[in-house]
Design a protein around this motif. Structure first.
Motif, PDB file in Angstrom:
ATOM      1  N   THR A   3      48.191  80.462-116.880  1.00 28.90           N
ATOM      2  CA  THR A   3      47.881  79.040-116.766  1.00 28.90           C
ATOM      3  C   THR A   3      47.221  78.481-118.021  1.00 28.90           C
ATOM      4  O   THR A   3      47.091  77.269-118.160  1.00 28.90           O
ATOM      5  N   TYR A   4      46.783  79.366-118.936  1.00 30.13           N
ATOM      6  CA  TYR A   4      46.185  78.882-120.171  1.00 30.13           C
ATOM      7  C   TYR A   4      47.283  78.376-121.098  1.00 30.13           C
ATOM      8  O   TYR A   4      48.439  78.804-121.022  1.00 30.13           O
ATOM      9  N   SER A   5      46.922  77.498-121.999  1.00 29.06           N
ATOM     10  CA  SER A   5      47.890  76.958-122.951  1.00 29.06           C
ATOM     11  C   SER A   5      47.350  77.110-124.377  1.00 29.06           C
ATOM     12  O   SER A   5      46.406  76.400-124.748  1.00 29.06           O
ATOM     13  N   PRO A   6      47.924  78.022-125.150  1.00 29.03           N
ATOM     14  CA  PRO A   6      48.971  78.988-124.803  1.00 29.03           C
ATOM     15  C   PRO A   6      48.429  80.053-123.848  1.00 29.03           C
ATOM     16  O   PRO A   6      47.222  80.280-123.804  1.00 29.03           O
ATOM     17  N   PRO A   7      49.324  80.716-123.134  1.00 31.86           N
ATOM     18  CA  PRO A   7      48.865  81.736-122.182  1.00 31.86           C
ATOM     19  C   PRO A   7      48.340  82.981-122.881  1.00 31.86           C
ATOM     20  O   PRO A   7      48.648  83.246-124.047  1.00 31.86           O
TER      21      PRO A   7
END
Length: 363
Positions: free
Chosen positions: A258-262
């Motif tokens: 879910t992080y951006s970027p993962p």
């Protein structure tokens, strides 16, 4: 007549239940033996290592590391903490430093451990030297990496990267450091050359040191091709509960999609977990009593943790302990009467920790 199961004939009941009885039962993963079981060591001056010590004085304060009570060492790795990054870059000589290395990190201290089959590494940085890491990388990251490799070769030790910059770390500089080190000392899966061992410290889970964790997991802790040997998931702000420690380590295995970027998933075979043995005014069970310790209560997870997209084998590499002797000027020490034969040493026996450390699992 009631058509419920309780009124059926035995043969009919068996016929009904047989398909359920034949369903496969999920197999429990076999325990993978621990390979890394080590302690960070802060010397007798809160991690400065500024004074040359006699072998007799050092042994009196640290004998438990080489003798768990039966003549066998309590650990198979000791990480001398910490080297000042800018002083290493400049090869500084001053009252506490000789040619960039703390004066207390001598060949005699290294031999105290290696002569007993215990691997030795030097840790560069720590939270106190975060700004110094930034400065060294900004000034000349490649020379910094070359100097680290030279010290590793000279002393016959590995190097640990402990760069704890949580806000906009210099990842390009850190890449240049790693590239320079690996140009001098290529990755060695056999572990035969101690100086080729290059590791990194990450947070307990994936929610701190996010940028460094993403970079390290994606580019350096891969199984194809590996660049760093492994990572240490460090201790959190205070000693965790068993369930919290496991949850932190599971974050590394799962990654953060879910992080951006993962953050990609990390192979269990590419990292260790960590606990305090001396914390503030408390000597922990992790030091003194294996039967009530966190390394006992989390042992099943550490030995069987399944990969989730990275790596092929189950089980983390093992445990690290923070920290031997005097990690704080005002806190407790692990010197007698607080030595850790019963906790760390007990775990070495319970887990049949190999001495010397074998070639590490690669996937």
């Amino acid at each position: 007549m009631n058509g419920g199961i309780g009124m059926r004939r035995p043969a009919a009941l068996v016929s009904l239940l047989l398909p359920l009885l034949l369903l496969p039962v999920p197999a429990q993963a076999a325990a993978t033996p621990l390979q890394v079981y080590g302690a960070w060591h802060c010397g007798d001056d809160a991690c400065i290592w500024g004074n040359v010590r006699s072998p007799a004085d050092f042994d009196a304060k640290n004998h438990w590391l080489i003798d768990r009570g039966d003549g066998r060492p309590s650990v198979n790795l000791v990480v001398l903490s910490f080297v000042h990054p800018v002083k290493l870059l400049h090869k500084t000589t001053d009252t506490q430093t000789l040619d960039g290395v703390p004066r207390g990190m001598t060949a005699d201290i290294v031999n105290y451990f290696t002569s007993r089959g215990i691997r030795v590494m030097l840790s560069i940085g720590g939270i106190t030297y975060t700004t110094a890491w930034n400065s060294a990388l900004a000034e000349n990251a490649a020379q910094f990496g070359r100097n680290a490799a030279e010290v590793a070769q000279r002393l016959g030790v590995g190097i640990e990267i402990d760069y704890e910059e949580n806000s906009r770390p210099d990842l390009a500089g850190l890449q240049a450091f790693v590239d320079a080190y690996r140009s001098a000392l290529p990755y060695d899966a056999s572990g035969a050359n101690p100086a080729a061992r290059l590791t990194i410290d990450l947070a307990a889970g994936d929610r701190w040191l996010i940028d460094i964790t993403r970079k390290a997991t994606a580019d350096w802790l891969r199984t194809d091709p590996p660049v760093l040997d492994y990572a240490n998931a460090m201790v959190p702000a205070q000693q965790p509960r068993s369930s919290d420690a496991i949850a932190n380590w599971q974050e590394h295995i799962d990654g953060k999609t879910t992080y951006s970027p993962p953050i990609p998933s990390l192979a269990p075979a590419k990292f260790t977990g960590a606990f305090y043995i001396a914390e503030g005014s408390k000597v922990r069970a992790e030091c003194t009593n294996f039967s009530t310790s966190l390394q006992k209560s989390t042992g099943s997870f550490v030995q069987t943790a399944a990969p989730k997209g990275a790596g092929l084998t189950s089980g983390m590499l093992g445990y690290m302990f923070w920290a031997a002797e005097r990690p704080s000027t005002r806190g407790v020490t692990t010197a007698p009467p607080n030595s850790c034969e019963g906790g760390v040493g007990g775990g070495a026996t319970a887990y049949a920790v190999p001495l010397p450390m074998p070639a590490l699992r690669q996937s």
